[in-house]
Design a protein around this motif. Sequence first.
Motif, PDB file in Angstrom:
ATOM      1  N   PRO A 174      28.718  62.197  95.195  1.00 36.43           N
ATOM      2  CA  PRO A 174      29.669  61.085  95.100  1.00 36.43           C
ATOM      3  C   PRO A 174      31.033  61.479  95.655  1.00 36.43           C
ATOM      4  O   PRO A 174      31.549  62.548  95.322  1.00 36.43           O
ATOM      5  N   PRO A 175      31.645  60.678  96.523  1.00 34.06           N
ATOM      6  CA  PRO A 175      32.985  60.982  97.027  1.00 34.06           C
ATOM      7  C   PRO A 175      33.995  61.059  95.881  1.00 34.06           C
ATOM      8  O   PRO A 175      33.880  60.331  94.885  1.00 34.06           O
ATOM      9  N   TYR A 176      34.980  61.930  96.036  1.00 35.03           N
ATOM     10  CA  TYR A 176      35.947  62.158  94.962  1.00 35.03           C
ATOM     11  C   TYR A 176      36.659  60.876  94.546  1.00 35.03           C
ATOM     12  O   TYR A 176      36.933  60.649  93.369  1.00 35.03           O
ATOM     13  N   ASN A 177      36.968  59.991  95.511  1.00 36.15           N
ATOM     14  CA  ASN A 177      37.713  58.776  95.165  1.00 36.15           C
ATOM     15  C   ASN A 177      36.801  57.662  94.664  1.00 36.15           C
ATOM     16  O   ASN A 177      37.286  56.690  94.087  1.00 36.15           O
ATOM     17  N   ASP A 178      35.496  57.746  94.849  1.00 34.29           N
ATOM     18  CA  ASP A 178      34.577  56.785  94.236  1.00 34.29           C
ATOM     19  C   ASP A 178      34.444  57.049  92.744  1.00 34.29           C
ATOM     20  O   ASP A 178      34.339  56.128  91.939  1.00 34.29           O
ATOM     21  N   VAL A 179      34.438  58.325  92.369  1.00 31.58           N
ATOM     22  CA  VAL A 179      34.238  58.688  90.970  1.00 31.58           C
ATOM     23  C   VAL A 179      35.466  58.347  90.126  1.00 31.58           C
ATOM     24  O   VAL A 179      35.350  57.805  89.020  1.00 31.58           O
ATOM     25  N   ASN A 180      36.656  58.639  90.648  1.00 33.55           N
ATOM     26  CA  ASN A 180      37.855  58.593  89.805  1.00 33.55           C
ATOM     27  C   ASN A 180      38.948  57.655  90.322  1.00 33.55           C
ATOM     28  O   ASN A 180      40.115  57.815  89.968  1.00 33.55           O
ATOM     29  N   ILE A 181      38.621  56.658  91.149  1.00 37.59           N
ATOM     30  CA  ILE A 181      39.641  55.786  91.719  1.00 37.59           C
ATOM     31  C   ILE A 181      40.257  54.862  90.674  1.00 37.59           C
ATOM     32  O   ILE A 181      39.619  54.496  89.687  1.00 37.59           O
ATOM     33  N   GLY A 182      41.509  54.493  90.903  1.00 34.39           N
ATOM     34  CA  GLY A 182      42.185  53.477  90.104  1.00 34.39           C
ATOM     35  C   GLY A 182      43.253  52.820  90.969  1.00 34.39           C
ATOM     36  O   GLY A 182      44.302  53.415  91.223  1.00 34.39           O
ATOM     37  N   PHE A 183      43.028  51.595  91.455  1.00 28.75           N
ATOM     38  CA  PHE A 183      43.952  50.980  92.409  1.00 28.75           C
ATOM     39  C   PHE A 183      43.902  49.464  92.272  1.00 28.75           C
ATOM     40  O   PHE A 183      42.830  48.883  92.128  1.00 28.75           O
ATOM     41  N   THR A 184      45.079  48.820  92.341  1.00 25.26           N
ATOM     42  CA  THR A 184      45.174  47.370  92.254  1.00 25.26           C
ATOM     43  C   THR A 184      46.061  46.848  93.381  1.00 25.26           C
ATOM     44  O   THR A 184      47.120  47.411  93.654  1.00 25.26           O
ATOM     45  N   ASN A 185      45.605  45.782  94.040  1.00 31.13           N
ATOM     46  CA  ASN A 185      46.378  45.130  95.099  1.00 31.13           C
ATOM     47  C   ASN A 185      46.477  43.649  94.752  1.00 31.13           C
ATOM     48  O   ASN A 185      45.529  42.883  94.942  1.00 31.13           O
ATOM     49  N   LEU A 186      47.628  43.251  94.233  1.00 29.48           N
ATOM     50  CA  LEU A 186      47.810  41.859  93.826  1.00 29.48           C
ATOM     51  C   LEU A 186      47.840  40.920  95.019  1.00 29.48           C
ATOM     52  O   LEU A 186      47.349  39.792  94.938  1.00 29.48           O
ATOM     53  N   ALA A 187      48.427  41.363  96.140  1.00 29.05           N
ATOM     54  CA  ALA A 187      48.535  40.486  97.304  1.00 29.05           C
ATOM     55  C   ALA A 187      47.160  40.079  97.815  1.00 29.05           C
ATOM     56  O   ALA A 187      46.954  38.934  98.240  1.00 29.05           O
ATOM     57  N   PHE A 188      46.217  41.000  97.767  1.00 31.37           N
ATOM     58  CA  PHE A 188      44.861  40.696  98.230  1.00 31.37           C
ATOM     59  C   PHE A 188      43.960  40.268  97.076  1.00 31.37           C
ATOM     60  O   PHE A 188      42.799  39.927  97.292  1.00 31.37           O
ATOM     61  N   GLY A 189      44.439  40.320  95.841  1.00 27.76           N
ATOM     62  CA  GLY A 189      43.704  39.803  94.700  1.00 27.76           C
ATOM     63  C   GLY A 189      42.526  40.636  94.258  1.00 27.76           C
ATOM     64  O   GLY A 189      41.488  40.103  93.876  1.00 27.76           O
ATOM     65  N   TYR A 190      42.669  41.986  94.284  1.00 32.68           N
ATOM     66  CA  TYR A 190      41.533  42.803  93.849  1.00 32.68           C
ATOM     67  C   TYR A 190      42.024  44.058  93.135  1.00 32.68           C
ATOM     68  O   TYR A 190      43.185  44.461  93.234  1.00 32.68           O
ATOM     69  N   THR A 191      41.102  44.677  92.422  1.00 33.72           N
ATOM     70  CA  THR A 191      41.349  45.958  91.791  1.00 33.72           C
ATOM     71  C   THR A 191      40.093  46.815  91.930  1.00 33.72           C
ATOM     72  O   THR A 191      38.974  46.290  91.926  1.00 33.72           O
ATOM     73  N   ALA A 192      40.275  48.116  92.106  1.00 35.19           N
ATOM     74  CA  ALA A 192      39.158  49.058  92.201  1.00 35.19           C
ATOM     75  C   ALA A 192      39.223  49.985  90.994  1.00 35.19           C
ATOM     76  O   ALA A 192      40.285  50.536  90.684  1.00 35.19           O
ATOM     77  N   ILE A 193      38.097  50.149  90.314  1.00 30.36           N
ATOM     78  CA  ILE A 193      38.074  50.951  89.090  1.00 30.36           C
ATOM     79  C   ILE A 193      37.114  52.125  89.247  1.00 30.36           C
ATOM     80  O   ILE A 193      36.206  52.114  90.077  1.00 30.36           O
ATOM     81  N   ALA A 194      37.342  53.150  88.424  1.00 30.62           N
ATOM     82  CA  ALA A 194      36.553  54.375  88.495  1.00 30.62           C
ATOM     83  C   ALA A 194      35.154  54.173  87.936  1.00 30.62           C
ATOM     84  O   ALA A 194      34.886  53.240  87.174  1.00 30.62           O
TER      85      ALA A 194
END
Length: 407
Positions: A174-194
């Motif tokens: 598993p890629p390092y950022n797939d396992v532990n990602i945490g990111f939100t972009n309000l302008a594009f209306g999405y969030t990515a979770i670990a």
Amino acid sequence: TREDRVTATGIRQRRERRFEFEQRVDGAEVAFDKRLSLGGAEHAVLYGVSWTRTSTEQIRDGRAVDLASGASTPVIAPDVFPVRDFPNSRTRTAALFVQDEIAFAEGGVTLTPALRIDHYRLDPRNDAIFAADNPGVTPRGIERTSVAPKLGAVWRFAPAWSLFGGYARGFRAPPYNDVNIGFTNLAFGYTAIANPDLKPETSHGFEAGLRYTGDAAWFGLAAYENRYRDFIESLRAIGRNEAGLTVFQSQNVASARIRGIEVKAGADLGGFSERLDGWSLRGSMAHARGDDRTAGRPLEGIDPLRGTLGLSYDAERWGLELAGLFAARQRRASNPELYRPAGYGVFDLYAHWTPLEGIRVNLAVFNLGDRRYADWADVAGVAANSPVLDRYARAGRSLALSLSADW
């Protein structure tokens, strides 16, 4: 970036942001080869060891300044800077490998068995910045060992023709950022979770094909099928959260299959007529089909039918190429509410000039027809009724100029 703007409440504001990404890769490989004749066949044995360590760090920082009062704040919604989208991480891979290329019948038939053993380790390093931006998320490490055999075969049944086939067992950590990602972009209306429970992906791959390599033309046809266990589908759209944001998370698919066909061909037109010296033609087509065999639905990340076509001319110091890229509409999206952009065909023009030895000037004009289009890889998981679909469109007509020097 530095941006002056007026907020929705009428405040004149300057936003200053700094995004940093740094990655360092250290590695070593030692390989040995041995040639010998044994049992009426020629053997070319390759074996060795390799080691790689990759350190990855990322941080986003910024502030908003009220241009009237001079007051500043580290809050630019939804972020309270500084933030990290994934923890600083270190990955290590150590491998042992051996391969034997066995030639029979004076080189007419070649068998290539191989074996590779990999040990993979992911060490995320939590700190106060990541913890403050991702409350309740505990970074997860991974340590796994993979044993991957491989077997390939080639039969040269005519001077310019050959049949080939093979089997390979695959392993993907598993890629390092797939396992532990945490990111939100309000302008594009999405969030990515670990997904700390993400497992390594294993596969069994089969391939067969036909090749032709002549003096003035070449051709290749290949068909393949890969069967996966715990297939990693990166950033799958899994629904919406309470704030109305589309939630993306990398997840394992217990059983998946991807199969397809690829065709490539090219010709040096000068080999057919002296009047066409310097001219060449190339083209390719790829079609793939992916299925989540556990849920009985298509895999969203698989590209639709794609193709390329290029015509080029090369002289002693300069050259030109007109290149076309074509894609069909994605017709296998499992969710009818997702955006499926239309198929497209775009042309780019490339030129290069070598005024002096070691000096090369490159010029490119992309999207000559200034067509508005979007690529499926950019919009997978985006809702068809999203108010910001235009933001996913590729660039219109654009120009690139570069200079390279070698010595």
